[in-house]
Design an enzyme around this catalytic site. Structure first.
Site, PDB file in Angstrom:
ATOM      1  N   CYS A 118      -2.168  -1.702  -1.914  1.00 30.74           N
ATOM      2  CA  CYS A 118      -2.458  -2.693  -2.949  1.00 30.74           C
ATOM      3  C   CYS A 118      -3.920  -3.136  -2.851  1.00 30.74           C
ATOM      4  O   CYS A 118      -4.815  -2.398  -3.223  1.00 30.74           O
ATOM      5  CB  CYS A 118      -1.474  -3.846  -2.877  1.00 30.74           C
ATOM      6  N   HIS A 212       3.611  -1.603  -2.961  1.00 29.29           N
ATOM      7  CA  HIS A 212       3.880  -2.159  -1.628  1.00 29.29           C
ATOM      8  C   HIS A 212       5.035  -1.417  -0.952  1.00 29.29           C
ATOM      9  O   HIS A 212       6.182  -1.859  -1.021  1.00 29.29           O
ATOM     10  CB  HIS A 212       4.224  -3.649  -1.746  1.00 29.29           C
ATOM     11  N   GLU A 214       5.900  -1.400   2.012  1.00 29.52           N
ATOM     12  CA  GLU A 214       6.551  -2.234   3.031  1.00 29.52           C
ATOM     13  C   GLU A 214       7.662  -3.108   2.461  1.00 29.52           C
ATOM     14  O   GLU A 214       8.458  -3.678   3.214  1.00 29.52           O
ATOM     15  CB  GLU A 214       5.502  -3.105   3.744  1.00 29.52           C
TER      16      GLU A 214
END
Length: 238
Positions: A118, A212, A214
């Site tokens: 990002c 993202h 994660e």
């Protein structure tokens, strides 16, 4: 990394907050959402937090790592890419900008595998002379809520070799790549044409993703970084 070494050591940059709260404490803090270290660990690496520091130390820090991740976070200061701040651009984070730009430059110079997530992808673009769109609509579900949309890989790219099919990704951003930085190519797009991944075909392993990972369960991007950072991987010099 030596041939007898264990899991690759992956450094992840962190936030620097003037005030954070946990337990009975409310103090300045260097922090990182737990999704980042958990993703590194699930992909087979060891996660090390890299809080903002003197940029002159970046070469020394990167020399001790097998891979570098530049995490998401606040908007990049438009002054870094020669633009005036627009109304909807967030407040600057000068310590992060300076430190993470130095980490990126050190990783590129040393051939250390580098992943930007990002903000990290945007900063990679800026580090190589690119610019950003300071505001766009449609990639934020709601304030503080991650949305999801599809990204399509560009054939023949590194990213396409990692994730060959169109897939849904967790997203939360209001800025995006505008003019590409030197040596970068686009390796994935969103349905609306937004640049969703960039990479550098020549030199070392360098990839940026606008979403993202994660915040999801897809390990492929991080696993690719950990794999190339492992003991059997060579290092290309930028």
């Amino acid at each position: 990394m030596s041939e007898t070494a264990g899991r690759p050591l992956i450094g992840v940059s962190t936030y620097l907050e003037a005030k954070a709260r946990w337990g009975v404490w409310e103090l300045p803090a260097a922090l990182l959402p737990v999704g980042y270290p958990r993703l590194v660990q699930a992909a087979g690496g060891i996660a090390a937090m890299l809080p903002p520091d003197d940029p002159s130390y970046a070469d020394e820090v990167v020399a001790r790592l097998d891979g570098v991740v530049i995490a998401g976070g606040p908007d990049v200061d438009p002054a870094r890419y020669g633009s005036e701040r627009e109304e909807r651009t967030g407040p600057p984070a000068p310590e992060r900008d300076a430190w993470e730009l130095a980490l990126i430059e050190a990783a590129l110079a040393s051939g250390t595998p580098l992943l930007g997530i990002c903000r990290g992808m945007q900063l990679l673009n800026v580090a190589l002379g690119g610019t950003l769109v300071q505001h766009m609509e449609g990639h934020v579900e709601a304030v503080g809520v991650f949305g999801a949309h599809e990204v399509k890989p560009v054939p023949g790219t590194l990213y396409e070799s990692i994730a060959p099919d169109t897939c849904s990704v967790p997203a939360y951003h209001h800025q995006a790549v505008d003019r590409l930085g030197r040596g970068l190519v686009v390796s994935a797009y969103a349905e609306d044409g937004t640049v969703e991944a960039v990479e550098r075909p020549s030199g070392s392993w360098v990839l940026g993703v606008q979403w993202h990972p994660e915040m999801g369960e897809d390990l492929r991007v991080m696993a690719a970084l950990v794999r190339v950072a492992g003991p059997s991987a060579g290092r290309g010099i930028a």
